[in-house]
Structure formats: C-alpha cells, structure tokens
Motif scaffolding. Structure first.
Motif, short mmCIF file in Angstrom:
data_model
loop_
_atom_site.label_atom_id
_atom_site.label_comp_id
_atom_site.label_asym_id
_atom_site.label_seq_id
_atom_site.Cartn_x
_atom_site.Cartn_y
_atom_site.Cartn_z
N SER A 64 -11.62 -54.33 -12.16
CA SER A 64 -11.06 -54.20 -13.51
C SER A 64 -11.81 -55.12 -14.46
CB SER A 64 -9.57 -54.57 -13.49
OG SER A 64 -9.43 -55.97 -13.30
N LEU A 65 -11.39 -55.12 -15.71
CA LEU A 65 -12.01 -56.03 -16.68
C LEU A 65 -11.70 -57.49 -16.37
CD1 LEU A 65 -11.37 -54.13 -20.05
CD2 LEU A 65 -13.40 -54.08 -18.58
N HIS A 66 -10.70 -57.73 -15.50
CA HIS A 66 -10.29 -59.10 -15.18
C HIS A 66 -10.73 -59.55 -13.79
CE1 HIS A 66 -7.78 -58.92 -18.78
NE2 HIS A 66 -7.36 -57.75 -18.36
N ASP A 68 -13.63 -58.53 -10.62
CA ASP A 68 -14.67 -57.64 -10.11
C ASP A 68 -14.22 -57.09 -8.75
OD1 ASP A 68 -15.41 -59.37 -7.95
OD2 ASP A 68 -16.79 -60.46 -9.26
N GLU A 112 -3.78 -53.25 -13.82
CA GLU A 112 -5.16 -53.47 -14.27
C GLU A 112 -6.04 -52.27 -13.94
OE1 GLU A 112 -7.06 -56.99 -12.88
OE2 GLU A 112 -5.44 -58.32 -13.52
N CYS A 113 -5.92 -51.77 -12.72
CA CYS A 113 -6.75 -50.63 -12.31
C CYS A 113 -6.45 -49.39 -13.14
CB CYS A 113 -6.53 -50.33 -10.83
SG CYS A 113 -7.14 -51.60 -9.70
N GLU A 116 -7.17 -50.85 -17.23
CA GLU A 116 -8.39 -51.54 -17.65
C GLU A 116 -9.46 -51.54 -16.56
OE1 GLU A 116 -7.13 -55.07 -20.49
OE2 GLU A 116 -5.99 -55.15 -18.61
N ARG A 118 -13.14 -51.27 -14.92
CA ARG A 118 -14.38 -51.75 -15.54
C ARG A 118 -15.43 -50.66 -15.69
NH1 ARG A 118 -18.42 -55.06 -11.89
NH2 ARG A 118 -18.69 -53.61 -10.15
N ASP A 120 -18.22 -49.58 -13.94
CA ASP A 120 -19.60 -50.05 -13.81
C ASP A 120 -20.54 -48.86 -13.61
OD1 ASP A 120 -21.54 -52.38 -13.12
OD2 ASP A 120 -21.76 -50.96 -11.45
N ARG A 182 -15.43 -42.95 -19.14
CA ARG A 182 -14.69 -43.83 -20.05
C ARG A 182 -13.89 -43.03 -21.08
NH1 ARG A 182 -20.16 -47.18 -20.37
NH2 ARG A 182 -19.81 -48.67 -18.66
#
Length: 425
Positions: A64-66, A68, A112-113, A116, A118, A120, A182
């Motif tokens: 997530s953004l918080h 890795d 989070e998942c 938010e 991530r 990649d 995204r």
C-alpha cells in the motif's frame, strides 16, 4: 458513525455502517476470527474490464502507500495472519484470518489494500504475465473449454457470464497499462453495497466499529445498471472445440433462466437442481453413469445466483469417444423425463434432509461459516440466513417443486459445447 451496542448475541447480528453493513457472529473458536466481504462493481465486460478488475484485485495486496510488500508480508506473517482480495464478475471479494487480538491491525491493513494500493509498475508487469499464463492454462483445460464455449452460445459479449475467447482476452490484457489499473481502481473501488462478515472469538460491535473507523470515509462509486439482454447468439448448432491429445470428451449443455435469487421460486429451483444432478446419488448420476455406464462423470449446476441479472442451468459430462453421442442422448432423455414425471413427495423429503445436513456440515469451519453468511448477505437474505436455511428448504412443497421444474427446465432449448479429439468420432 457511532455503533450502537446491546448484550452479547447468540445469533448473527447486523450492524449498519456509514456505507454498508456488517454481519457478525461470536463463536467458540478461542482467539481466532475470520472476515469475508465484498462490494459491487460494474465492469464493462465487452471492453475487457473484468480482466482489468482482476489485475487491480491482484495488485491491491502487493503493498500500500503506507507499507511496501515486504513490510506488509512481515506484519501479517509474523502474526500468522493472512488476507486476500479477489475479483468476481460484478463484485470484488476480500477475506482475512488472524488471531482475535490482531483484529484492529488486520482491518487497518485490509483497508489500506482496498483504498490505497501502491500499484507499482514492476508488479503490474508481473501480474499481467501471470494472469495471461492462467488464461492460457484454463483455455487448454477441457472442462473450462466447454463451460466458456457454452457461455458464448448463451450470452452476448456484454453479459457478465460471457467468456471471450483466449485471443481476445490476451489482447485486452496486453493493451492495459498500470495507468489503466489506477483509473479503474479510482472509478470502481468503493463502498458500493458493501457487505462484511466477521465470525469467531470477537466482540461483534467492536469489530464493526473497527471497520467503520477505516471505511466510513470510503465513498461509493458509480455503478452502471446492467441491461440483462435476453438475446441469444445466432447459432443453434453444437459448438465443437478441438482438444488435441485428449482421449476423452467433455461436454456442457445448458439454457438461460429467467429467474433470480430474490424470486419466491428460487429455493424450489435450487432444490430441483439438487435432485437432478448436484450430488453423487442424483437422478443423472444414477441413470446415465451408474445404470447405463455412458459417462465417467455427470452433474448439473445453477450459475451463481444474484439479484442484478439472470443465469443459466448447466449440465456437464465426461465420456469416451465411443459413448459420447449415447451419453448426450441419455442425458437429454433423463432431463426430459424429470420434467414430464416430476418428483415424488418421498424423494423430495429425503433430498431436503440431505441438503440441510450438507449445509450444516459446511458451517463447521470459520471459513465455511463466513463464506456462507456472505453468500446470504450479498443476496439480501438477511442476517438469519444460516438459521433460516432449513426452514426455507423445508417449505418447498412437491407441488411448487414440480411446477418450477416444468416452468424453468426446457430441454428443447439446451445448447451444447463439446471439447475433445474429434478425429476419433
């Protein structure tokens, strides 16, 4: 929102959230809990959005953004916990299992998942290649070949049950980029008809409060209304799919249904399928496999029911080349006999008891219990679904059952997809 609390329940409770609901049940599994849940989406099937949704779901657990991926894996694995996010045709599902003391952390990581991830670019390339490999593997598996072929014979390309051919699916996937992932997440992942089930050694209201704390500000997204097009593809001929190297044939027969899970007759339809071909001692197994010896396996199933669109009745069989045509003919004959003669009161009573017993056994694990509760919650059957199932099945009368069979099972409309070594027949 503030979660209202009452005394500890001895049955499932439903707790409203800011955007959704929690069904919770405290059970005697010391220090353990399981969560399952889902929210509705609206992928455009003919544009490949369902494949894009699968990519989003797979990437959502890659950090997530918080945190890795390595940090998140360590937080979960060091506690013996696990979580997953998966894609279905019109919903995204999620699940988690952990020790009860870790519920706040697991809910936070799950949120989070979902909210938010991530996304990649390197992870995208990996998951894109993995999904293409999975599709190629599925396309070579005869049972999947005939199921997917039947879907194309029954549904137009825009329908959620339509499965495009492999080349078309791969072309969609290769065209997607991480920016598409995204965008799809931004436009479709939200608290749309959000259903959450939590079972185990938990305080139901505390669990609901944790979910509301992390998801109350997660807004619903726009969900397109599905146009349930009843138009069938033009061809009525059997679909024959070459499967080189196979010694046997697989076949799928089926036709569309005009009944949904909120119909008063749905449980009677479910019971009809149970009697006809859902178990090893069903009508089809007894007549076609055991008595006549024409198939290796045979079964029937209803597509997973929902409130938004119709499904179909499907019959699968596997046979040797020399018995294929006889097996198909015997299957059609047994289905027609089922419609013509119906079910006796004695057979219905015995099968009702069997179905109720199997349902109760399926509730023996936290996973089975939570999955079954979610199945009922998604379909609007209420928090009492696991308690009421026996009564709902038991309330099906032989008169209702035989009427539903005559109205909804139409042997003349069956379409067929066959996969195997056609040079051998």
């Amino acid at each position: 929102m503030e979660i209202a609390r009452s005394k500890q329940p001895d049955s499932v409770i439903e707790v409203p959230l800011s955007h959704g609901r929690v069904h919770a049940l405290r059970v005697a599994t010391p220090d353990l809990f399981a969560v399952t849940g889902s929210f509705r989406t609206s992928p455009a099937i003919d544009r490949g959005d369902l494949l894009l949704q699968q990519l989003v779901a797979a990437l959502a657990t890659c950090g997530s953004l918080h945190h890795d991926p390595f940090e998140m894996a360590d937080l979960l694995e060091s506690r013996g916990a696990a979580l997953s996010i998966e894609s279905e045709s019109q919903r995204v599902t999620f699940s988690a299992q952990a020790c009860s003391a870790d519920l706040p952390l697991v809910v936070a990581l799950l949120a989070e998942c979902l909210r938010e991830p991530r996304f990649d670019a390197d992870d995208f390339v990996t998951e894109q290649a993995r999904l293409i490999a999975e599709l190629e593997y599925r396309a070579a598996e005869p049972t999947a070949m005939v199921a997917d072929g039947l879907s194309r014979a029954l549904y137009p390309p825009s329908h959620p049950h339509h499965q495009a051919v492999l080349a078309e699916q791969v072309a969609h996937l290769e065209r997607f980029s991480v920016d598409d992932v995204r965008r799809y997440h931004r436009e479709h992942f939200g608290a749309n008809d959000l259903c959450i089930v939590v079972v185990g050694d938990i305080d139901p209201w505390m669990a609901a409060a944790e979910f509301d704390r992390h998801l109350s500000s997660w807004p619903p997204r726009f969900v397109r209304t599905h146009d349930d097009d009843a138009t069938l593809p033009d061809s009525k001929q059997d679909l024959r799919i070459a499967a080189p190297g196979r010694e046997n044939f697989d076949a799928a027969l089926g036709h569309r249904l005009d009944i949904r899970c909120d119909d008063p007759d749905y449980m009677a339809l479910w019971m009809a399928n149970h009697i006809l071909g859902a178990t090893f001692d069903s009508r089809l197994v007894a007549a076609v496999r055991e008595e006549q010896g024409l198939t290796y396996s045979i079964r029937s199933q209803l597509t997973k029911p929902c409130r938004e669109y119709d499904g179909h009745w499907q019959f699968n069989l596997s046979s040797s080349p020399d018995k294929l045509e006889a097996g198909l003919a015997a299957t059609r004959a047994e289905i027609a006999k089922f419609v013509d003669l119906g079910v006796s009161p004695q057979e219905l009573s015995a099968k009702q008891a069997q179905a109720i017993g199997a349902f109760q056994i399926g509730l023996a694990t936290l996973y089975g219990l939570s999955e079954t509760m979610l199945f009922g919650a998604e379909r609007g059957w209420g928090p009492g679904y696991i308690r009421d199932f026996a009564g709902r099945i038991g309330s099906v009368t032989v008169e209702q059952l035989n009427r539903v069979i005559r109205e909804h099972l139409r042997p003349a409309e069956l379409r067929t997809a066959i996969a195997g070594p056609f040079a051998h027949v």
